[in-house]
Design a protein around this motif. Structure first.
Motif, mmCIF file in Angstrom:
data_model
loop_
_atom_site.group_PDB
_atom_site.id
_atom_site.type_symbol
_atom_site.label_atom_id
_atom_site.label_comp_id
_atom_site.label_asym_id
_atom_site.label_seq_id
_atom_site.Cartn_x
_atom_site.Cartn_y
_atom_site.Cartn_z
ATOM 1 N N ALA A 256 -5.574 44.704 6.674
ATOM 2 C CA ALA A 256 -4.721 44.338 5.544
ATOM 3 C C ALA A 256 -4.590 42.824 5.438
ATOM 4 C CB ALA A 256 -3.341 44.976 5.706
ATOM 5 N N GLY A 257 -4.450 42.372 4.227
ATOM 6 C CA GLY A 257 -4.223 40.956 3.990
ATOM 7 C C GLY A 257 -5.502 40.203 3.685
ATOM 8 N N LYS A 258 -5.317 39.097 3.025
ATOM 9 C CA LYS A 258 -6.438 38.228 2.657
ATOM 10 C C LYS A 258 -6.202 36.866 3.293
ATOM 11 C CE LYS A 258 -8.321 40.769 -0.860
ATOM 12 N NZ LYS A 258 -9.703 41.050 -1.080
ATOM 13 N N SER B 93 -9.275 27.822 -3.136
ATOM 14 C CA SER B 93 -8.743 28.629 -4.236
ATOM 15 C C SER B 93 -9.228 30.074 -4.182
ATOM 16 C CB SER B 93 -9.161 27.995 -5.572
ATOM 17 O OG SER B 93 -10.572 28.005 -5.678
ATOM 18 N N LYS B 94 -9.982 30.432 -3.147
ATOM 19 C CA LYS B 94 -10.549 31.782 -3.045
ATOM 20 C C LYS B 94 -9.858 32.575 -1.948
ATOM 21 C CE LYS B 94 -15.027 30.164 -4.606
ATOM 22 N NZ LYS B 94 -16.430 29.942 -4.263
ATOM 23 N N LYS B 95 -9.880 33.881 -2.104
ATOM 24 C CA LYS B 95 -9.330 34.799 -1.104
ATOM 25 C C LYS B 95 -10.485 35.522 -0.421
ATOM 26 C CE LYS B 95 -4.966 34.298 -2.362
ATOM 27 N NZ LYS B 95 -3.987 33.680 -1.552
ATOM 28 N N LEU C 255 -14.096 36.637 8.342
ATOM 29 C CA LEU C 255 -13.691 36.453 6.961
ATOM 30 C C LEU C 255 -14.919 36.790 6.117
ATOM 31 C CD1 LEU C 255 -11.774 33.056 7.242
ATOM 32 C CD2 LEU C 255 -10.826 35.379 7.244
ATOM 33 N N VAL C 256 -14.705 37.628 5.097
ATOM 34 C CA VAL C 256 -15.831 38.131 4.314
ATOM 35 C C VAL C 256 -15.574 37.893 2.836
ATOM 36 C CG1 VAL C 256 -17.135 40.203 3.681
ATOM 37 C CG2 VAL C 256 -16.317 39.914 6.037
ATOM 38 N N ALA D 2 -15.096 28.176 6.764
ATOM 39 C CA ALA D 2 -15.357 28.714 5.424
ATOM 40 C C ALA D 2 -15.055 27.670 4.351
ATOM 41 C CB ALA D 2 -14.535 29.985 5.190
ATOM 42 N N ALA D 3 -13.998 26.889 4.543
ATOM 43 C CA ALA D 3 -13.619 25.865 3.564
ATOM 44 C C ALA D 3 -14.664 24.746 3.472
ATOM 45 C CB ALA D 3 -12.258 25.273 3.910
ATOM 46 N N ALA D 4 -15.406 24.534 4.552
ATOM 47 C CA ALA D 4 -16.424 23.483 4.577
ATOM 48 C C ALA D 4 -17.769 23.925 4.002
ATOM 49 C CB ALA D 4 -16.628 22.980 6.004
ATOM 50 N N LEU D 5 -17.889 25.224 3.675
ATOM 51 C CA LEU D 5 -19.169 25.731 3.188
ATOM 52 C C LEU D 5 -19.487 25.262 1.777
ATOM 53 C CD1 LEU D 5 -19.140 29.429 4.455
ATOM 54 C CD2 LEU D 5 -20.257 27.439 5.475
#
Length: 178
Positions: A125-127, A132-134, A146-147, A170-173
Motif C-alpha cells: 500500500a502507498g505510493k 511530481s510523479k508517484k 519503486l516501480v 529515481a529522482a536523478a534518472l
C-alpha cells in the motif's frame, strides 16, 4: 632415547615454523579496515554501455545524472530481446551507506519483469513521491523497490537500500533515446 629426540625435534620444528608464519603475517601488508572493504567493490564506467543501450532500445533508457560521487556504479548491462524489439537495461550501484540499488528497465511484460528483478517482491500500500510523479512501492524478503509503469517500458529502482535512497536514485534518472 631415540623417541624423545624425535618428539623434541618435532616441537622445535613447529616452533620455528610458527615464528616464521608470525613474521610473514607481521611484515606483509594487509588492511582489514572498512576502506579496504569498500575498495574491494570495483567501480565501473557505464557510459559506453549507456550510449549503446540508448541506441538499441526501443524505449528511452534511464540513467542517473547529478548523483553525488558517493554513489558508485558496480555493474551494467543491456541485453537485447531475442526478437530484436526490445531488451533489458541494468545499472547496479552502491549508495553512500553501501547499500545496493539498481535501475532496471524493460519493455517485457511488466508483471514478470517486476517479479524477476525484485526477487519476488509484492506491491504494498502507498505510493512514493519522486518529484511530481508517484511510484508504486514493492517489498520483498530481500529487496524493496519503486516501480513506474509507462507506455512501452517499466522502470524499477530496486535493492537493499531504504525507500528514501531508492527515491533519491529515481529522482536523478533521466530517460533519453539515443
Amino acid at each position: 632415547m631415540r623417541g624423545r629426540q624425535t618428539v623434541r625435534d618435532m616441537v622445535l620444528s613447529l616452533a620455528v615454523i610458527g615464528v616464521l608464519v608470525g613474521a610473514i603475517y607481521f611484515f606483509i601488508p594487509h588492511d582489514d579496515s572498512s576502506d579496504a572493504e569498500m575498495g574491494a567493490v570495483k567501480r565501473v564506467d557505464y557510459r559506453v554501455e549507456l550510449i549503446t543501450a540508448r541506441r538499441a532500445a526501443p524505449y528511452p533508457v534511464a540513467a542517473p545524472e547529478g548523483l553525488p560521487k558517493t554513489w558508485r556504479a558496480t555493474s551494467v548491462s543491456y541485453k537485447a530481446s531475442d526478437d530484436g524489439k526490445g531488451g533489458a537495461w541494468h545499472l547496479g550501484m552502491l549508495d553512500p551507506e553501501r547499500q545496493y540499488a539498481s535501475i532496471e528497465q524493460s519493455d517485457a511484460t511488466a508483471k514478470d519483469f517486476i517479479k524477476d528483478v525484485t526477487l519476488g517482491a509484492t506491491k504494498v500500500a502507498g505510493k512514493q513521491a519522486v518529484g511530481s510523479k508517484k511510484w508504486d512501492r514493492y517489498q520483498g524478503e530481500k529487496y524493496r523497490a519503486l516501480v513506474r509503469e509507462e507506455s512501452g517500458v517499466t522502470t524499477v529502482v530496486t535493492g537493499t537500500a531504504p525507500y528514501g535512497r531508492l527515491a533519491d536514485l529515481a529522482a536523478a534518472l533521466v530517460a533519453k533515446k539515443g
